[in-house]
Design an enzyme around this catalytic site. Sequence first.
Site, PDB file in Angstrom:
ATOM      1  N   GLU A 190       1.067  -1.244   0.179  1.00  0.00           N
ATOM      2  CA  GLU A 190       0.000   0.209  -0.133  1.00  0.00           C
ATOM      3  C   GLU A 190       1.073   1.388   0.446  1.00  0.00           C
ATOM      4  OE1 GLU A 190      -2.804  -0.015   3.010  1.00  0.00           O
ATOM      5  OE2 GLU A 190      -3.897  -1.763   2.157  1.00  0.00           O
ATOM      6  N   GLU A 395      -5.191  -8.867   1.171  1.00  0.00           N
ATOM      7  CA  GLU A 395      -5.954  -8.688   2.448  1.00  0.00           C
ATOM      8  C   GLU A 395      -6.736  -8.421   2.332  1.00  0.00           C
ATOM      9  OE1 GLU A 395      -4.054  -5.443   4.357  1.00  0.00           O
ATOM     10  OE2 GLU A 395      -1.924  -6.010   3.925  1.00  0.00           O
TER      11      GLU A 395
HETATM   12  C1  FCB Z   1      -4.302  -2.066   5.505  1.00  0.00           C
HETATM   13  C2  FCB Z   1      -3.003  -2.527   6.485  1.00  0.00           C
HETATM   14  C3  FCB Z   1      -2.914  -3.538   7.478  1.00  0.00           C
HETATM   15  C4  FCB Z   1      -3.980  -3.203   8.430  1.00  0.00           C
HETATM   16  C5  FCB Z   1      -5.257  -3.215   7.574  1.00  0.00           C
HETATM   17  C6  FCB Z   1      -6.538  -3.122   8.320  1.00  0.00           C
HETATM   18  O1  FCB Z   1      -4.016  -1.096   4.995  1.00  0.00           O
HETATM   19  O2  FCB Z   1      -2.086  -2.548   5.122  1.00  0.00           O
HETATM   20  O3  FCB Z   1      -1.439  -3.397   7.926  1.00  0.00           O
HETATM   21  O4  FCB Z   1      -3.490  -1.917   9.331  1.00  0.00           O
HETATM   22  O5  FCB Z   1      -5.248  -1.835   6.366  1.00  0.00           O
END
Ligand code: FCB
Length: 501
Positions: A190, A395
């Site tokens: 990110e 994620e």
């Molecule tokens: C993302 C991050 C991760 C976590 C999630 C909820 O932006 O990459 O580390 O905090 O959100």
Amino acid sequence: MLGPPIHFQLGVLLTMSKHGSTHDNAIRPFPRDFLWGTATASYQIEGAASVDGRQPSIWDTYSHTPGAVWNDDNGDVACDHYHRAQEDLELLGGLGVGAYRFSVAWPRVQPDGRGPANAKGLDFYRRLVDGLRERAIEPTLTLYHWDLPQAIEDRGGWCLRDTAERFAEYVNLVARALGSDVERWITLNEPWCSAWQGYGSGLHAPGIRDIGKAVAANHHLLLAHGLSVPVLREAVPSAKLGITLNLGDHRPGSSHELDVAAARRADGNLNRLFLDPIFHGRYPEDMVEHYRDARPGLSVVREGDLELISTPLDFLGVNYYFPSTVVDQSRAREARLAGFYVAPVEQFPDLRVRSLETPGRDKTSMDWEIEASGLTALLVRVRDDYTNLPIYITENGAAFDDYVDPNGRVRDLNRIAYLQEHISAVHDAIDAGVNVQGYFVWSLLDNFEWSFGYSRRFGIVWVDFPTGARLPKESYRWYRDTIASNAVEYAASLNSLTPAP
Ligand code: FCB
């Protein structure tokens, strides 16, 4: 053993598709080699902040700044994963995942951000990788999940071109140490958050609020990615390489031209500032124009940078949590009158964009709206506009107000519903021909959720922070069964889930 009742409860609802109609094909199998995983990040779980030579990262400094993080929490101990890695490997083994995504802490490997590797730091990751291999779990390694060595920030951090070069040097050390034992390498996690929350809104470390610096950081992060790809290719020829982006599906709150333009700006900042350089080798014109007067801004771009940044990859990592509806700032009042709630905190400091919440829509304890179709739409768009490379959802997950009940259980049915809806949305994308090859739940463990400290629990395993004890939640068992069956049921609606007697 609570697996069967959960499936039963969902089973009652499974004949309802998410559109509310009955569906005769309620169980949706995934492709045979679909990769199931779960994810964590170094600063969020490791603790052991000053053990074996590790020096502070920007997150140590930031979290120790009074008032910066919820409750003044910090990652000094976190889940103490550094000392409990064995136990966490057992949890991963029991879950049956095919892959585990973790990140390496740069300040463990190069405590001052330069010079030779700290052998003890690398040994920790070597043991972790060996433990994964013993369990036939493919290591998926993120090289940068936000914990920049403080020594590098002191010299200018991501605002400086030199940091991109330091990063490539650090990548070389990790790649040579862990080599072909690591299946997949993710350069950055990110970069939008690093650049825009770190240097733009200041909501993340290092807490700077300067748009010109955010734009420069944006470029240097992408350059760091670009410089490290050939380094990785040379050190580990078999490696599969990618980058993880947090992408969004931005919808205008109305068809008014100002709102449509606002959604386009949000899309430009969050999505196209990253996807265009990586896949098309150029910055999007509207964003170049928008940041024309920002200093240093894009004046830091040098000839050849964009060729490096667009070096071909093997996969794209996508993180998705919530959809986004926006209006132009000047139309916030109209949006309120139309029944929307206008979010108080703006994620785009300079874009004159306001985010809306749709009344009545389910939310997680982050206040993030739940809308799985946003994930499908996003994946289809990435395929149509950018790439057919394999995509991994690196994620996806949700924080809820979990608790351990008097029977010692965490019955997080809302998280199960969230995961089920989103995994189903991934299935929709595959049905639409998108090349999605894997899905990683965020997160294996409850952990340090950045500026929210320990107040937000994303884990499928409960962590009792004072003792470090782990307790698999109901969602852990649900995910284990989902992986074992390699299939998902049609999504039930979150509101219709009630705990079994
Ligand atoms: C993302 C991050 C991760 C976590 C999630 C909820 O932006 O990459 O580390 O905090 O959100």
